[in-house]
Scaffold this active site. Structure first.
Site, PDB file in Angstrom:
ATOM      1  N   ARG A  66       2.321   4.889   1.840  1.00  0.00           N
ATOM      2  CA  ARG A  66       0.968   4.729   1.676  1.00  0.00           C
ATOM      3  C   ARG A  66       0.402   3.529   2.399  1.00  0.00           C
ATOM      4  O   ARG A  66      -0.057   2.663   3.132  1.00  0.00           O
ATOM      5  CB  ARG A  66       1.207   3.291  -0.039  1.00  0.00           C
ATOM      6  CG  ARG A  66      -0.485   2.598  -0.353  1.00  0.00           C
ATOM      7  CD  ARG A  66       0.345   1.419  -0.978  1.00  0.00           C
ATOM      8  NE  ARG A  66       1.108   1.533  -2.304  1.00  0.00           N
ATOM      9  CZ  ARG A  66       1.727   1.026  -2.608  1.00  0.00           C
ATOM     10  NH1 ARG A  66       1.933  -1.003  -1.946  1.00  0.00           N
ATOM     11  NH2 ARG A  66       2.955   0.724  -3.973  1.00  0.00           N
ATOM     12  N   ASP A  93       6.620  -2.246  -0.640  1.00  0.00           N
ATOM     13  CA  ASP A  93       4.979  -3.085  -0.655  1.00  0.00           C
ATOM     14  C   ASP A  93       4.978  -3.545   1.345  1.00  0.00           C
ATOM     15  O   ASP A  93       6.199  -3.910   1.161  1.00  0.00           O
ATOM     16  CB  ASP A  93       4.469  -3.973  -1.426  1.00  0.00           C
ATOM     17  CG  ASP A  93       4.465  -3.611  -2.756  1.00  0.00           C
ATOM     18  OD1 ASP A  93       4.171  -2.182  -2.957  1.00  0.00           O
ATOM     19  OD2 ASP A  93       3.780  -4.581  -3.658  1.00  0.00           O
TER      20      ASP A  93
HETATM   21  P1  FDA Z   1     -12.572  -3.149  -0.450  1.00  0.00           P
HETATM   22  O1  FDA Z   1     -11.703  -3.964  -0.358  1.00  0.00           O
HETATM   23  O2  FDA Z   1     -13.319  -3.271   0.941  1.00  0.00           O
HETATM   24  O3  FDA Z   1     -13.003  -3.348  -1.169  1.00  0.00           O
HETATM   25  C1  FDA Z   1     -13.752  -1.705  -1.986  1.00  0.00           C
HETATM   26  C2  FDA Z   1     -14.583  -2.082  -2.816  1.00  0.00           C
HETATM   27  O4  FDA Z   1     -14.114  -1.689  -4.149  1.00  0.00           O
HETATM   28  C3  FDA Z   1     -15.684  -3.091  -3.726  1.00  0.00           C
HETATM   29  O5  FDA Z   1     -16.359  -3.275  -3.133  1.00  0.00           O
HETATM   30  C4  FDA Z   1     -15.318  -3.153  -4.695  1.00  0.00           C
HETATM   31  O6  FDA Z   1     -16.095  -2.221  -5.174  1.00  0.00           O
HETATM   32  C5  FDA Z   1     -14.159  -2.448  -5.223  1.00  0.00           C
HETATM   33  N1  FDA Z   1     -13.000  -3.352  -4.996  1.00  0.00           N
HETATM   34  C6  FDA Z   1     -11.721  -3.818  -4.301  1.00  0.00           C
HETATM   35  N2  FDA Z   1     -10.964  -4.370  -4.707  1.00  0.00           N
HETATM   36  C7  FDA Z   1     -11.670  -5.297  -5.806  1.00  0.00           C
HETATM   37  C8  FDA Z   1     -11.298  -6.365  -6.375  1.00  0.00           C
HETATM   38  N3  FDA Z   1     -10.657  -7.400  -6.783  1.00  0.00           N
HETATM   39  N4  FDA Z   1     -12.323  -5.979  -7.943  1.00  0.00           N
HETATM   40  C9  FDA Z   1     -12.868  -5.944  -8.260  1.00  0.00           C
HETATM   41  N5  FDA Z   1     -12.918  -4.683  -7.680  1.00  0.00           N
HETATM   42  C10 FDA Z   1     -12.603  -4.675  -6.248  1.00  0.00           C
HETATM   43  N6  FDA Z   1      -2.570  -5.170   0.521  1.00  0.00           N
HETATM   44  C11 FDA Z   1      -1.250  -4.819   1.179  1.00  0.00           C
HETATM   45  O7  FDA Z   1      -1.240  -5.940   1.819  1.00  0.00           O
HETATM   46  N7  FDA Z   1      -0.038  -4.315   0.753  1.00  0.00           N
HETATM   47  C12 FDA Z   1       0.706  -3.987  -0.402  1.00  0.00           C
HETATM   48  O8  FDA Z   1       1.278  -3.588   0.043  1.00  0.00           O
HETATM   49  C13 FDA Z   1      -0.553  -3.254  -0.422  1.00  0.00           C
HETATM   50  N8  FDA Z   1      -0.827  -2.462  -1.979  1.00  0.00           N
HETATM   51  C14 FDA Z   1      -1.452  -1.879  -2.405  1.00  0.00           C
HETATM   52  C15 FDA Z   1      -1.456  -1.260  -3.752  1.00  0.00           C
HETATM   53  C16 FDA Z   1      -2.457  -0.144  -4.020  1.00  0.00           C
HETATM   54  C17 FDA Z   1      -2.147   1.133  -4.912  1.00  0.00           C
HETATM   55  C18 FDA Z   1      -4.147  -0.584  -3.615  1.00  0.00           C
HETATM   56  C19 FDA Z   1      -5.169  -0.218  -4.497  1.00  0.00           C
HETATM   57  C20 FDA Z   1      -3.371  -1.739  -3.019  1.00  0.00           C
HETATM   58  C21 FDA Z   1      -2.628  -2.275  -2.332  1.00  0.00           C
HETATM   59  N9  FDA Z   1      -2.860  -3.075  -1.734  1.00  0.00           N
HETATM   60  C22 FDA Z   1      -2.004  -4.182  -0.597  1.00  0.00           C
HETATM   61  C23 FDA Z   1      -4.225  -4.036  -1.662  1.00  0.00           C
HETATM   62  C24 FDA Z   1      -5.228  -3.377  -0.615  1.00  0.00           C
HETATM   63  O9  FDA Z   1      -4.919  -4.199   0.863  1.00  0.00           O
HETATM   64  C25 FDA Z   1      -6.691  -4.164  -0.162  1.00  0.00           C
HETATM   65  O10 FDA Z   1      -6.888  -5.806  -0.592  1.00  0.00           O
HETATM   66  C26 FDA Z   1      -7.109  -3.348  -1.420  1.00  0.00           C
HETATM   67  O11 FDA Z   1      -7.174  -2.282  -1.987  1.00  0.00           O
HETATM   68  C27 FDA Z   1      -9.446  -3.676  -1.265  1.00  0.00           C
HETATM   69  O12 FDA Z   1      -9.525  -3.113  -0.326  1.00  0.00           O
HETATM   70  P2  FDA Z   1     -10.306  -1.472  -0.447  1.00  0.00           P
HETATM   71  O13 FDA Z   1      -9.500  -0.597   0.283  1.00  0.00           O
HETATM   72  O14 FDA Z   1      -9.934  -1.695  -2.277  1.00  0.00           O
HETATM   73  O15 FDA Z   1     -11.122  -1.755   0.341  1.00  0.00           O
END
Ligand code: FDA
Length: 304
Positions: free
Chosen positions: A181, A131
């Site tokens: 990733r 991560d």
């Molecule tokens: P965004 O935040 O724009 O969300 C898009 C949509 O997804 C929202 O409208 C909502 O519907 C849904 N959603 C997103 N987050 C949600 C929540 N918490 N609860 C409910 N619904 C939600 N970060 C990092 O800094 N280092 C890392 O190593 C990782 N590793 C990692 C692994 C995996 C498998 C994932 C999916 C994410 C990470 N992250 C991470 C976290 C990432 O940086 C980010 O904060 C979250 O994934 C939320 O961003 P989205 O891309 O989902 O978009």
């Protein structure tokens, strides 16, 4: 924005963490996002997901340990997780945070502990996803990933689309054949190093996803953003990327219908499944991403 900053500030408060993690309401608070307190509970969730055609990556919760000696415990927890995954024939990698292995104290010692985990993953035919944490850890994390990739091969790096430097980092990782990733980024960073606006982060995500589709080794797109996912699928089709070589990753408990839809359309979907007692910072970052989760939380707490 203010609420997000407040939640991220609270995620770093040790006094609140100690109180909440030990509180009897903790299970009620966390059950949506966290598999349970034990490895067995984590493995049970992975077993269920695998049966539904979903891959996993198990995260033994913890970060920023308070002495380097604690890193031996982290190593042992991950060695046990890798062995149980193999014994149960589960399809799951593991995800680690370098601060959980003592990066705050010694990069060399931290890398030594992590190398033992990666060596075991290699022996078992598995792999370790490393991560990415807050900005000060980016350089040492990339150094460690690169070194472990050269020695063992079975590691995946994480790149955060909110960072201005990420395009250059992806170019280097792709040249070295290190799998990536791609996520948006979950920490509070200054505008000097990270794009401050969501729109800019989303634009950069699309740009970096295109770069990974063009040059990456088995890219993994970690996002729940449906519009970005649709664009990634379109870009991959245009480049003729074999669906086997692309993976979507999401967090346990978030956008469950979207996860299942992608599986039914034939895509590889991997869920990040956290387990353990040190759940507080992880949990607070999930609230900060979507403060509407506070509403579900309160509803859960009021439910008998
Ligand atoms: P965004 O935040 O724009 O969300 C898009 C949509 O997804 C929202 O409208 C909502 O519907 C849904 N959603 C997103 N987050 C949600 C929540 N918490 N609860 C409910 N619904 C939600 N970060 C990092 O800094 N280092 C890392 O190593 C990782 N590793 C990692 C692994 C995996 C498998 C994932 C999916 C994410 C990470 N992250 C991470 C976290 C990432 O940086 C980010 O904060 C979250 O994934 C939320 O961003 P989205 O891309 O989902 O978009």
């Amino acid at each position: 924005m203010l609420l997000r900053s407040l939640l991220l500030f609270l995620s770093r408060q040790q006094w609140l963490r100690r109180w909440v993690e030990n509180s009897p309401i903790s299970q009620k608070l966390t059950r949506r996002f966290i598999a349970g307190k034990s490895l067995e509970e984590g493995l049970a969730v992975v077993t269920r997901l695998n049966a539904e055609g979903i891959l996993a990556t198990l995260d033994c919760l913890g970060e920023n340990i308070t002495s380097i000696d604690e890193a031996a415990g982290t190593r042992d927890a991950y060695l046990e997780a890798l062995r149980q995954i193999a014994e149960l024939h589960l399809d799951s990698t593991v995800s680690i945070k370098l601060t959980h292995f003592g990066l705050d104290f010694s990069e060399r010692a931290c890398r030594g502990y992590v190398a033992e985990v990666v060596a075991e993953a290699e022996r078992l035919g598995n792999s370790v996803e490393i991560d990415m944490e807050a900005y000060p850890y980016v350089e040492p994390t990339l150094r460690t990933v690169t070194d472990l990739h050269e020695r063992f091969g079975c590691v995946r790096a994480v790149i955060q689309a909110y960072l201005r430097r990420s395009e250059a980092d992806i170019e280097v990782l792709c040249r070295r054949g290190i799998p990536v990733r791609l996520c948006k980024g979950a920490y509070k960073e200054p505008a000097s190093v990270a794009f401050p606006r969501k729109r800019q982060v989303n634009e950069n995500y699309r740009r970096l996803a295109a770069l990974l589709i063009e040059k990456g080794t088995r890219p993994a797109m970690a996002t729940h953003d449906e519009r970005i996912i649709a664009d990634v699928i379109r870009m991959a089709k245009e480049r003729g990327l074999d669906p086997d070589r692309l993976e979507f990753q999401m967090l346990y408990g978030i956008r469950r219908s979207l996860q299942r839809r992608l599986v039914s359309e034939g895509y590889r979907v991997r869920l990040y499944v956290p387990y353990g007692v040190a759940w507080y910072p992880y949990f607070m970052r999930r609230l900060a991403e979507r403060p509407a989760n506070l509403f579900f939380l309160v509803k859960n707490l009021l439910r008998r």
